[in-house]
Design a protein around this motif. Sequence first.
Motif, PDB file in Angstrom:
ATOM      1  N   THR A 189       0.840  -1.187   0.000  1.00 15.86           N
ATOM      2  CA  THR A 189       0.000   0.000   0.000  1.00 15.86           C
ATOM      3  C   THR A 189       0.875   1.237   0.000  1.00 15.86           C
ATOM      4  O   THR A 189       2.047   1.197   0.417  1.00 15.86           O
ATOM      5  CB  THR A 189      -0.920   0.050   1.234  1.00 15.86           C
ATOM      6  N   VAL A 190       0.312   2.341  -0.467  1.00 20.19           N
ATOM      7  CA  VAL A 190       0.982   3.641  -0.429  1.00 20.19           C
ATOM      8  C   VAL A 190       0.026   4.644   0.194  1.00 20.19           C
ATOM      9  O   VAL A 190      -1.127   4.768  -0.235  1.00 20.19           O
ATOM     10  CB  VAL A 190       1.374   4.123  -1.840  1.00 20.19           C
ATOM     11  N   THR A 191       0.493   5.336   1.211  1.00 23.02           N
ATOM     12  CA  THR A 191      -0.249   6.467   1.769  1.00 23.02           C
ATOM     13  C   THR A 191       0.385   7.731   1.221  1.00 23.02           C
ATOM     14  O   THR A 191       1.586   7.964   1.402  1.00 23.02           O
ATOM     15  CB  THR A 191      -0.207   6.466   3.304  1.00 23.02           C
ATOM     16  N   PHE A 192      -0.422   8.551   0.555  1.00 28.30           N
ATOM     17  CA  PHE A 192       0.071   9.728  -0.163  1.00 28.30           C
ATOM     18  C   PHE A 192      -0.567  10.991   0.397  1.00 28.30           C
ATOM     19  O   PHE A 192      -1.791  11.133   0.378  1.00 28.30           O
ATOM     20  CB  PHE A 192      -0.257   9.571  -1.659  1.00 28.30           C
ATOM     21  N   TRP A 193       0.257  11.892   0.927  1.00 27.14           N
ATOM     22  CA  TRP A 193      -0.231  13.179   1.413  1.00 27.14           C
ATOM     23  C   TRP A 193      -0.102  14.217   0.293  1.00 27.14           C
ATOM     24  O   TRP A 193       0.965  14.353  -0.314  1.00 27.14           O
ATOM     25  CB  TRP A 193       0.592  13.654   2.604  1.00 27.14           C
ATOM     26  N   THR A 194      -1.157  14.980   0.060  1.00 27.48           N
ATOM     27  CA  THR A 194      -1.134  15.989  -1.001  1.00 27.48           C
ATOM     28  C   THR A 194      -1.685  17.323  -0.513  1.00 27.48           C
ATOM     29  O   THR A 194      -2.707  17.349   0.186  1.00 27.48           O
ATOM     30  CB  THR A 194      -1.941  15.528  -2.225  1.00 27.48           C
ATOM     31  N   PRO A 195      -1.044  18.438  -0.871  1.00 27.78           N
ATOM     32  CA  PRO A 195      -1.574  19.760  -0.518  1.00 27.78           C
ATOM     33  C   PRO A 195      -2.628  20.247  -1.501  1.00 27.78           C
ATOM     34  O   PRO A 195      -3.195  21.325  -1.318  1.00 27.78           O
ATOM     35  CB  PRO A 195      -0.325  20.647  -0.561  1.00 27.78           C
ATOM     36  N   GLN A 196      -2.893  19.468  -2.559  1.00 28.46           N
ATOM     37  CA  GLN A 196      -3.940  19.797  -3.522  1.00 28.46           C
ATOM     38  C   GLN A 196      -5.258  19.283  -2.950  1.00 28.46           C
ATOM     39  O   GLN A 196      -5.662  18.146  -3.214  1.00 28.46           O
ATOM     40  CB  GLN A 196      -3.634  19.150  -4.878  1.00 28.46           C
ATOM     41  N   THR A 197      -5.930  20.117  -2.162  1.00 30.00           N
ATOM     42  CA  THR A 197      -6.994  19.624  -1.284  1.00 30.00           C
ATOM     43  C   THR A 197      -8.421  19.970  -1.693  1.00 30.00           C
ATOM     44  O   THR A 197      -9.363  19.533  -1.025  1.00 30.00           O
ATOM     45  CB  THR A 197      -6.764  20.155   0.142  1.00 30.00           C
ATOM     46  N   VAL A 200      -5.131   8.406  -0.734  1.00 29.72           N
ATOM     47  CA  VAL A 200      -4.819   9.807  -0.979  1.00 29.72           C
ATOM     48  C   VAL A 200      -5.360  10.633   0.181  1.00 29.72           C
ATOM     49  O   VAL A 200      -6.567  10.651   0.432  1.00 29.72           O
ATOM     50  CB  VAL A 200      -5.429  10.294  -2.310  1.00 29.72           C
ATOM     51  N   VAL A 201      -4.457  11.307   0.891  1.00 32.24           N
ATOM     52  CA  VAL A 201      -4.831  12.064   2.088  1.00 32.24           C
ATOM     53  C   VAL A 201      -4.595  13.559   1.841  1.00 32.24           C
ATOM     54  O   VAL A 201      -3.447  13.980   1.661  1.00 32.24           O
ATOM     55  CB  VAL A 201      -4.004  11.616   3.306  1.00 32.24           C
ATOM     56  N   PRO A 202      -5.634  14.387   1.813  1.00 33.52           N
ATOM     57  CA  PRO A 202      -5.450  15.828   1.652  1.00 33.52           C
ATOM     58  C   PRO A 202      -4.877  16.438   2.923  1.00 33.52           C
ATOM     59  O   PRO A 202      -5.392  16.203   4.018  1.00 33.52           O
ATOM     60  CB  PRO A 202      -6.863  16.333   1.367  1.00 33.52           C
ATOM     61  N   MET A 203      -3.789  17.205   2.787  1.00 33.96           N
ATOM     62  CA  MET A 203      -3.175  17.802   3.973  1.00 33.96           C
ATOM     63  C   MET A 203      -2.364  19.029   3.568  1.00 33.96           C
ATOM     64  O   MET A 203      -1.425  18.932   2.773  1.00 33.96           O
ATOM     65  CB  MET A 203      -2.269  16.792   4.690  1.00 33.96           C
ATOM     66  N   ALA A 204      -2.721  20.188   4.082  1.00 27.43           N
ATOM     67  CA  ALA A 204      -2.013  21.423   3.785  1.00 27.43           C
ATOM     68  C   ALA A 204      -0.573  21.346   4.269  1.00 27.43           C
ATOM     69  O   ALA A 204      -0.238  20.577   5.181  1.00 27.43           O
ATOM     70  CB  ALA A 204      -2.727  22.603   4.435  1.00 27.43           C
ATOM     71  N   GLY A 205       0.276  22.178   3.680  1.00 25.68           N
ATOM     72  CA  GLY A 205       1.703  22.102   3.958  1.00 25.68           C
ATOM     73  C   GLY A 205       2.071  22.278   5.418  1.00 25.68           C
ATOM     74  O   GLY A 205       2.909  21.545   5.956  1.00 25.68           O
ATOM     75  N   ALA A 206       1.474  23.265   6.087  1.00 25.68           N
ATOM     76  CA  ALA A 206       1.807  23.487   7.492  1.00 25.68           C
ATOM     77  C   ALA A 206       1.402  22.294   8.345  1.00 25.68           C
ATOM     78  O   ALA A 206       2.099  21.930   9.300  1.00 25.68           O
ATOM     79  CB  ALA A 206       1.123  24.758   7.993  1.00 25.68           C
TER      80      ALA A 206
END
Length: 464
Positions: free
Chosen positions: A43-51, A76-82
């Motif tokens: 599996t791959v857990t992917f954090w993206t700032p494109q939310t 695919v996990v939406p997460m802002a940069g901060a």
Amino acid sequence: MTSRFWPRWAATVAAVAAVGVAAGCSGSGDGDGGEGASGGDQTVTFWTPQTTPERLAAQEEIAEAFTAESGIEVEVVPMAGADQDQALATGAASGDVPDVILHASTQTSAWNSQGLLDVEASSAAVDSLGADTFNQHALEAVTVDGSTAAVPSDGWIHVVAYRADLLEEAGVDAPTSVDELAAAATTVKEELGITGMALGTQAGTASATEGIQSIFQSSGCELATDGDVTIDSPECARAAENFLELRNSSTAGDFDVLSARAAYMNGDAAMLLFSTHILDELAGLDEATPATCAECADDPAFLAENTEFVTVLDETNPAQYGAILSYGVPTGANTEAAQQYIEYVLGEGYVDTLGVATEGRIPLRNGTPENPTEFIDAWGELGIGPGQERTSVELYGEEFVDDMSAGINAVYLWGMGTDDAALAGLVSSQGVLANQIEPLYSGADPEEVTAAMEQAVSEVQAGL
């Protein structure tokens, strides 16, 4: 599309970050790839700032296509940069990290210095794809101590959008340097009675911080070189002089991001310093940010039809301010699956990835060894704006794509790829230069202003 010109990460909220850690980290937690590396389900857990919802949906479709080809599931996990910053640090402490994070280049340097990135995994992905196929400035931005700490994906740059009809009416040519830009802005104000150049100039604000950096960089000014603060150099003093002239070309006082854009969209400014996110808005493709010029009522595409762009302000010293997004593999991630995913989204799935937000995601991998311009060419044929109704080629012509390629290949940020990156990042995030700019507006000599900037930057450096 509606977006902020100069995206800045919001302040981190620890509670939100903690939720992100709990909901969006990899279960493998070991650098050998966990269960997947030994033959089990990967599996791959992917954090993206494109939310935003539409961008998130597009990324999930790409992840599904990758799963169909590889058998590797992707969350695919939406997460802002901060929030990424805090969540990664918390996850690393507990041994529970995601596998891939799409993030800004300033984060690459910070995370790598904390030992949070698997440099070998990123370097392997770049080598597999071919280092020569990438934007070399972007590679420099993520190179730390000679190693590639992340894999460049895409970005945006500042461009000068200008009304070709209004510059012709004022009797000035398209600028090819910051000196010419300042002179043209002044002439427009004098001849036409409208703002020559709209850009962020409000002292002490994020708008001014990035407006200053954009103009100063393109003037050959460096914040620091090999540990020496150089913001008081003659080049920087000249940049300050030009910045003042550009600021004074306004007929409406100081601008922030929104008011600068509004002035151009209303036909009240002949030139605008903005990011490539403006491309769809000029064409009337974003209902949330309509063109409001007098001619736009009958022709919503009027501004696009009469706007041309400067994508490199100084071709002899190309240093175009912009943003660089890269894929990072955290230390302890499922490296085998992470590398496969990165190679997919920068290969077979790359064009779809860019199409998630075309006007703000210009490729940093130009092409393949077989076709060196494959991806930048494909970018020009992607729809822009919320409805993706028209392409940039349709709106601005084939030559525009070549110009944009030159611009993104000139992308530059102070200190990138050097030991000065940490200092540059702090100076930007703390708004140091924007906090020193007010005396320039009140008549102080540019050399005095840059000397004060040097002192303020040196104080930040002393605290590192």
